[in-house]
Write a protein that holds these residues in place. Structure first.
Motif, PDB file in Angstrom:
ATOM      1  N   MET A   1       0.811  -1.221   0.000  1.00 14.25           N
ATOM      2  CA  MET A   1       0.000   0.000   0.000  1.00 14.25           C
ATOM      3  C   MET A   1       0.843   1.269   0.000  1.00 14.25           C
ATOM      4  O   MET A   1       0.443   2.272  -0.582  1.00 14.25           O
ATOM      5  CB  MET A   1      -0.956  -0.003   1.198  1.00 14.25           C
ATOM      6  CG  MET A   1      -2.100  -0.992   1.057  1.00 14.25           C
ATOM      7  SD  MET A   1      -3.183  -0.604  -0.341  1.00 14.25           S
ATOM      8  CE  MET A   1      -2.942  -2.052  -1.359  1.00 14.25           C
ATOM      9  N   GLY A   2       2.026   1.227   0.606  1.00 13.94           N
ATOM     10  CA  GLY A   2       2.907   2.400   0.563  1.00 13.94           C
ATOM     11  C   GLY A   2       3.317   2.740  -0.859  1.00 13.94           C
ATOM     12  O   GLY A   2       3.115   3.873  -1.314  1.00 13.94           O
ATOM     13  N   PRO A   3       3.877   1.750  -1.598  1.00 11.67           N
ATOM     14  CA  PRO A   3       4.219   2.033  -2.991  1.00 11.67           C
ATOM     15  C   PRO A   3       3.001   2.400  -3.840  1.00 11.67           C
ATOM     16  O   PRO A   3       3.088   3.283  -4.703  1.00 11.67           O
ATOM     17  CB  PRO A   3       4.852   0.726  -3.476  1.00 11.67           C
ATOM     18  CG  PRO A   3       5.361   0.055  -2.248  1.00 11.67           C
ATOM     19  CD  PRO A   3       4.405   0.454  -1.155  1.00 11.67           C
TER      20      PRO A   3
ATOM     21  N   LEU B   1       1.841   6.105  -6.164  1.00  7.31           N
ATOM     22  CA  LEU B   1       1.385   6.185  -7.554  1.00  7.31           C
ATOM     23  C   LEU B   1      -0.052   6.662  -7.687  1.00  7.31           C
ATOM     24  O   LEU B   1      -0.389   7.362  -8.639  1.00  7.31           O
ATOM     25  CB  LEU B   1       1.483   4.803  -8.213  1.00  7.31           C
ATOM     26  CG  LEU B   1       2.844   4.143  -8.234  1.00  7.31           C
ATOM     27  CD1 LEU B   1       2.733   2.757  -8.856  1.00  7.31           C
ATOM     28  CD2 LEU B   1       3.832   4.993  -8.993  1.00  7.31           C
ATOM     29  N   ALA B   2      -0.900   6.198  -6.787  1.00  7.36           N
ATOM     30  CA  ALA B   2      -2.334   6.447  -6.906  1.00  7.36           C
ATOM     31  C   ALA B   2      -2.936   6.520  -5.511  1.00  7.36           C
ATOM     32  O   ALA B   2      -3.673   5.621  -5.092  1.00  7.36           O
ATOM     33  CB  ALA B   2      -2.985   5.334  -7.729  1.00  7.36           C
ATOM     34  N   SER B   3      -2.622   7.579  -4.785  1.00  8.68           N
ATOM     35  CA  SER B   3      -3.044   7.675  -3.381  1.00  8.68           C
ATOM     36  C   SER B   3      -4.553   7.622  -3.222  1.00  8.68           C
ATOM     37  O   SER B   3      -5.061   7.165  -2.198  1.00  8.68           O
ATOM     38  CB  SER B   3      -2.482   8.925  -2.726  1.00  8.68           C
ATOM     39  OG  SER B   3      -3.027  10.081  -3.316  1.00  8.68           O
ATOM     40  N   ALA B   4      -5.286   8.060  -4.233  1.00 11.87           N
ATOM     41  CA  ALA B   4      -6.738   8.073  -4.144  1.00 11.87           C
ATOM     42  C   ALA B   4      -7.385   6.788  -4.678  1.00 11.87           C
ATOM     43  O   ALA B   4      -8.614   6.674  -4.669  1.00 11.87           O
ATOM     44  CB  ALA B   4      -7.290   9.286  -4.895  1.00 11.87           C
ATOM     45  N   TRP B   5      -6.564   5.818  -5.139  1.00 11.42           N
ATOM     46  CA  TRP B   5      -7.142   4.545  -5.582  1.00 11.42           C
ATOM     47  C   TRP B   5      -7.995   3.990  -4.451  1.00 11.42           C
ATOM     48  O   TRP B   5      -7.578   3.976  -3.294  1.00 11.42           O
ATOM     49  CB  TRP B   5      -6.039   3.549  -5.948  1.00 11.42           C
ATOM     50  CG  TRP B   5      -6.563   2.168  -6.254  1.00 11.42           C
ATOM     51  CD1 TRP B   5      -7.080   1.748  -7.446  1.00 11.42           C
ATOM     52  CD2 TRP B   5      -6.641   1.039  -5.378  1.00 11.42           C
ATOM     53  NE1 TRP B   5      -7.469   0.421  -7.355  1.00 11.42           N
ATOM     54  CE2 TRP B   5      -7.209  -0.037  -6.089  1.00 11.42           C
ATOM     55  CE3 TRP B   5      -6.286   0.833  -4.043  1.00 11.42           C
ATOM     56  CZ2 TRP B   5      -7.431  -1.286  -5.529  1.00 11.42           C
ATOM     57  CZ3 TRP B   5      -6.501  -0.409  -3.470  1.00 11.42           C
ATOM     58  CH2 TRP B   5      -7.069  -1.454  -4.213  1.00 11.42           C
ATOM     59  N   VAL B   6      -9.200   3.528  -4.789  1.00 14.11           N
ATOM     60  CA  VAL B   6     -10.131   3.026  -3.785  1.00 14.11           C
ATOM     61  C   VAL B   6     -10.261   1.516  -3.915  1.00 14.11           C
ATOM     62  O   VAL B   6     -10.557   0.992  -4.995  1.00 14.11           O
ATOM     63  CB  VAL B   6     -11.508   3.709  -3.931  1.00 14.11           C
ATOM     64  CG1 VAL B   6     -12.522   3.103  -2.972  1.00 14.11           C
ATOM     65  CG2 VAL B   6     -11.375   5.209  -3.685  1.00 14.11           C
TER      66      VAL B   6
ATOM     67  N   GLY C   1     -13.706  -0.048   0.222  1.00 16.26           N
ATOM     68  CA  GLY C   1     -13.980   1.358  -0.044  1.00 16.26           C
ATOM     69  C   GLY C   1     -12.957   2.339   0.484  1.00 16.26           C
ATOM     70  O   GLY C   1     -13.170   3.549   0.433  1.00 16.26           O
ATOM     71  N   GLU C   2     -11.820   1.851   0.979  1.00 14.44           N
ATOM     72  CA  GLU C   2     -10.785   2.729   1.540  1.00 14.44           C
ATOM     73  C   GLU C   2      -9.772   3.124   0.471  1.00 14.44           C
ATOM     74  O   GLU C   2      -9.371   2.299  -0.352  1.00 14.44           O
ATOM     75  CB  GLU C   2     -10.052   2.023   2.678  1.00 14.44           C
ATOM     76  CG  GLU C   2     -10.920   1.745   3.886  1.00 14.44           C
ATOM     77  CD  GLU C   2     -11.294   3.005   4.647  1.00 14.44           C
ATOM     78  OE1 GLU C   2     -10.482   3.960   4.671  1.00 14.44           O
ATOM     79  OE2 GLU C   2     -12.401   3.034   5.209  1.00 14.44           O
ATOM     80  N   PRO C   3      -9.306   4.374   0.492  1.00 14.19           N
ATOM     81  CA  PRO C   3      -8.277   4.805  -0.467  1.00 14.19           C
ATOM     82  C   PRO C   3      -6.901   4.267  -0.073  1.00 14.19           C
ATOM     83  O   PRO C   3      -6.636   3.974   1.097  1.00 14.19           O
ATOM     84  CB  PRO C   3      -8.318   6.330  -0.374  1.00 14.19           C
ATOM     85  CG  PRO C   3      -8.848   6.614   0.991  1.00 14.19           C
ATOM     86  CD  PRO C   3      -9.776   5.474   1.329  1.00 14.19           C
ATOM     87  N   ALA C   4      -6.022   4.174  -1.047  1.00 19.16           N
ATOM     88  CA  ALA C   4      -4.676   3.625  -0.835  1.00 19.16           C
ATOM     89  C   ALA C   4      -3.923   4.362   0.263  1.00 19.16           C
ATOM     90  O   ALA C   4      -3.256   3.725   1.090  1.00 19.16           O
ATOM     91  CB  ALA C   4      -3.884   3.653  -2.136  1.00 19.16           C
ATOM     92  N   PHE C   5      -4.016   5.687   0.316  1.00 23.75           N
ATOM     93  CA  PHE C   5      -3.258   6.423   1.331  1.00 23.75           C
ATOM     94  C   PHE C   5      -3.720   6.052   2.733  1.00 23.75           C
ATOM     95  O   PHE C   5      -2.908   5.949   3.649  1.00 23.75           O
ATOM     96  CB  PHE C   5      -3.325   7.943   1.102  1.00 23.75           C
ATOM     97  CG  PHE C   5      -4.645   8.577   1.471  1.00 23.75           C
ATOM     98  CD1 PHE C   5      -4.870   9.042   2.753  1.00 23.75           C
ATOM     99  CD2 PHE C   5      -5.639   8.718   0.519  1.00 23.75           C
ATOM    100  CE1 PHE C   5      -6.083   9.638   3.090  1.00 23.75           C
ATOM    101  CE2 PHE C   5      -6.859   9.304   0.843  1.00 23.75           C
ATOM    102  CZ  PHE C   5      -7.080   9.761   2.143  1.00 23.75           C
TER     103      PHE C   5
END
Length: 162
Positions: free
Chosen positions: A124-126, A130-135, A140-144
């Motif tokens: 999830m860190g990497p 790249l896509a912190s807002a990827w859900v 339903g949680e974003p990558a960040f």
């Protein structure tokens, strides 16, 4: 599509980083096109931190392959790089995990999104780079946020080389 890469044995390469870079260049050979990739992240071996350290990263790729075909393509690359499947979580030259294939959700022989990736900082860190807002298509949680709350591999840190 999201692919996680990892290695804690360099095999015939001079380093784990060289092996992972070579694995990225092999993606087109199996029908996968690299869009972007993260920095490499270093972390202790898991679940036994006495093993060789891991180097991990994430790649965003595109393909016309189905999820099952994509996983088979990733296994082809792993085999080419000397991956021998045996004991779970054993040291390995190359580990390629299909984390997500678009918004596809599967719960059979292939589980998508990857059933444990959301709890691993070394994935999830990497991905958040790249896509912190990827859900995550299930929780339903974003990558960040997943990176911030991951409980496995909490020592994972970017070594900031691309």
């Amino acid at each position: 599509m999201i692919v996680a890469l990892g290695s804690n044995l360099p095999g015939p390469y001079t380093s784990r980083e060289a092996l992972l870079e070579a694995a990225l260049t092999a993606l087109p050979d199996v029908g996968l096109t690299l869009t972007t990739r993260s920095t490499w992240w270093s972390s202790a071996a898991w679940p036994d931190p006495a093993g060789p350290e891991y180097l991990n990263g994430v790649a965003l790729v595109t393909t016309d392959l189905s999820p099952v075909e994509t996983l088979a393509a990733l296994h082809t690359i792993e085999a080419r790089f000397g991956r021998a499947r045996g004991e779970a979580n054993a040291p390995r030259t190359l580990d390629l995990d299909l984390i997500a294939h678009g918004r596809t959700v599967l719960d059979g022989d292939l589980v998508l999104p990857h059933p444990r990736a959301h709890d691993r900082l070394f994935v999830m860190g990497p991905l958040a780079e790249l896509a912190s807002a990827w859900v995550h298509p299930v929780n339903g949680e974003p990558a960040f946020r997943l990176a911030a709350n991951a409980s496995v591999g909490r020592d994972a840190r970017s070594i900031a080389k691309v």
